[in-house]
Design a protein around this motif. Structure first.
Motif, PDB file in Angstrom:
ATOM      1  N   THR A   6      32.679 -36.690  24.528  1.00 52.62           N
ATOM      2  CA  THR A   6      33.358 -37.214  23.796  1.00 52.62           C
ATOM      3  C   THR A   6      33.118 -38.622  23.721  1.00 52.62           C
ATOM      4  O   THR A   6      32.874 -39.304  22.660  1.00 52.62           O
ATOM      5  CB  THR A   6      34.956 -37.007  23.655  1.00 52.62           C
ATOM      6  OG1 THR A   6      35.270 -35.463  23.463  1.00 52.62           O
ATOM      7  CG2 THR A   6      35.554 -37.670  22.351  1.00 52.62           C
ATOM      8  N   GLN A  10      31.329 -41.079  20.800  1.00 50.12           N
ATOM      9  CA  GLN A  10      31.913 -42.164  20.027  1.00 50.12           C
ATOM     10  C   GLN A  10      31.607 -43.635  20.474  1.00 50.12           C
ATOM     11  O   GLN A  10      31.543 -44.546  19.670  1.00 50.12           O
ATOM     12  CB  GLN A  10      33.311 -42.169  20.493  1.00 50.12           C
ATOM     13  CG  GLN A  10      34.156 -40.844  19.838  1.00 50.12           C
ATOM     14  CD  GLN A  10      35.529 -40.803  20.036  1.00 50.12           C
ATOM     15  OE1 GLN A  10      35.988 -41.626  20.894  1.00 50.12           O
ATOM     16  NE2 GLN A  10      36.170 -39.990  19.448  1.00 50.12           N
ATOM     17  N   TYR A  11      31.124 -43.929  21.656  1.00 60.71           N
ATOM     18  CA  TYR A  11      30.744 -45.084  22.255  1.00 60.71           C
ATOM     19  C   TYR A  11      29.316 -45.466  22.856  1.00 60.71           C
ATOM     20  O   TYR A  11      28.534 -46.412  22.500  1.00 60.71           O
ATOM     21  CB  TYR A  11      31.841 -45.813  23.035  1.00 60.71           C
ATOM     22  CG  TYR A  11      33.263 -46.020  22.652  1.00 60.71           C
ATOM     23  CD1 TYR A  11      33.273 -47.095  21.662  1.00 60.71           C
ATOM     24  CD2 TYR A  11      34.149 -44.933  22.871  1.00 60.71           C
ATOM     25  CE1 TYR A  11      34.634 -46.930  21.107  1.00 60.71           C
ATOM     26  CE2 TYR A  11      35.369 -44.823  22.112  1.00 60.71           C
ATOM     27  CZ  TYR A  11      35.667 -46.117  21.402  1.00 60.71           C
ATOM     28  OH  TYR A  11      36.818 -46.059  20.897  1.00 60.71           O
ATOM     29  N   TYR A  52      38.099 -46.024  28.034  1.00 62.47           N
ATOM     30  CA  TYR A  52      38.300 -44.569  27.638  1.00 62.47           C
ATOM     31  C   TYR A  52      38.788 -43.812  28.470  1.00 62.47           C
ATOM     32  O   TYR A  52      39.889 -42.885  28.035  1.00 62.47           O
ATOM     33  CB  TYR A  52      36.915 -44.222  26.910  1.00 62.47           C
ATOM     34  CG  TYR A  52      36.983 -42.883  26.266  1.00 62.47           C
ATOM     35  CD1 TYR A  52      37.499 -42.848  24.815  1.00 62.47           C
ATOM     36  CD2 TYR A  52      36.732 -41.871  26.972  1.00 62.47           C
ATOM     37  CE1 TYR A  52      37.497 -41.819  24.021  1.00 62.47           C
ATOM     38  CE2 TYR A  52      36.749 -40.645  26.168  1.00 62.47           C
ATOM     39  CZ  TYR A  52      37.130 -40.496  25.159  1.00 62.47           C
ATOM     40  OH  TYR A  52      37.264 -39.428  24.063  1.00 62.47           O
ATOM     41  N   HIS A 110      35.837 -48.916  15.719  1.00 66.63           N
ATOM     42  CA  HIS A 110      36.302 -47.576  15.975  1.00 66.63           C
ATOM     43  C   HIS A 110      37.502 -47.290  15.520  1.00 66.63           C
ATOM     44  O   HIS A 110      38.159 -46.294  14.538  1.00 66.63           O
ATOM     45  CB  HIS A 110      36.338 -47.012  17.369  1.00 66.63           C
ATOM     46  CG  HIS A 110      36.754 -45.392  17.683  1.00 66.63           C
ATOM     47  ND1 HIS A 110      36.091 -44.401  17.261  1.00 66.63           N
ATOM     48  CD2 HIS A 110      38.016 -45.134  18.078  1.00 66.63           C
ATOM     49  CE1 HIS A 110      36.589 -43.328  17.533  1.00 66.63           C
ATOM     50  NE2 HIS A 110      37.766 -43.816  17.934  1.00 66.63           N
ATOM     51  N   SER A 114      38.712 -44.997  12.210  1.00 66.78           N
ATOM     52  CA  SER A 114      39.746 -44.012  12.473  1.00 66.78           C
ATOM     53  C   SER A 114      40.910 -44.299  11.102  1.00 66.78           C
ATOM     54  O   SER A 114      41.146 -43.091  10.804  1.00 66.78           O
ATOM     55  CB  SER A 114      40.467 -44.085  13.763  1.00 66.78           C
ATOM     56  OG  SER A 114      39.772 -43.897  14.599  1.00 66.78           O
TER      57      SER A 114
END
Length: 117
Positions: A6, A10-11, A52, A110, A114
């Motif tokens: 994940t 995402q990053y 994270y 992000h 979102s």
């Protein structure tokens, strides 16, 4: 999906692309600012993973005390700046600082993405 997968989606993939592009630019230009940006971006990617990891652990936990990993992220930034202290002719401090700020830029992007969903 595992936590690392994940995080990668995402990053980390954006950091890897950016680091590869910066390394290519550094190979051809031999610019100390770009080399500093590479070091800062690598440190920023590590710092983002720490952030994270602590965020996902805090979401899963019911504990009263939640750690954000601030101390470790601070040490990562200090280690990146020590490259400049040791090799001031090779790495540019402003490049390292801008690279370190990429973590916060990615978090903001992000968060805005979102909110749009």
């Amino acid at each position: 999906m595992s936590e690392f997968k994940t995080f990668f989606k995402q990053y980390l993939q954006y950091f890897i692309y950016l680091i590869l592009i910066l390394l290519l630019i550094a190979m051809f230009t031999h610019n100390d600012f770009v080399l500093g940006l590479v070091i800062g971006t690598i440190a920023s990617a590590i710092s983002t993973f720490v952030w994270y990891h602590n965020l996902s652990r805090a979401i899963k936990s019911d504990a009263l005390y939640i750690s954000s990993g601030m101390g470790i992220r601070f040490l990562i930034a200090v280690m990146a700046c020590l490259f400049w202290v040791r090799y001031p002719d090779t790495f540019h401090l402003l490049g390292i600082a801008l690279g370190l700020m990429l973590t916060y830029v990615m978090i903001i992007i992000h968060g805005v993405n979102s909110l749009k969903k």
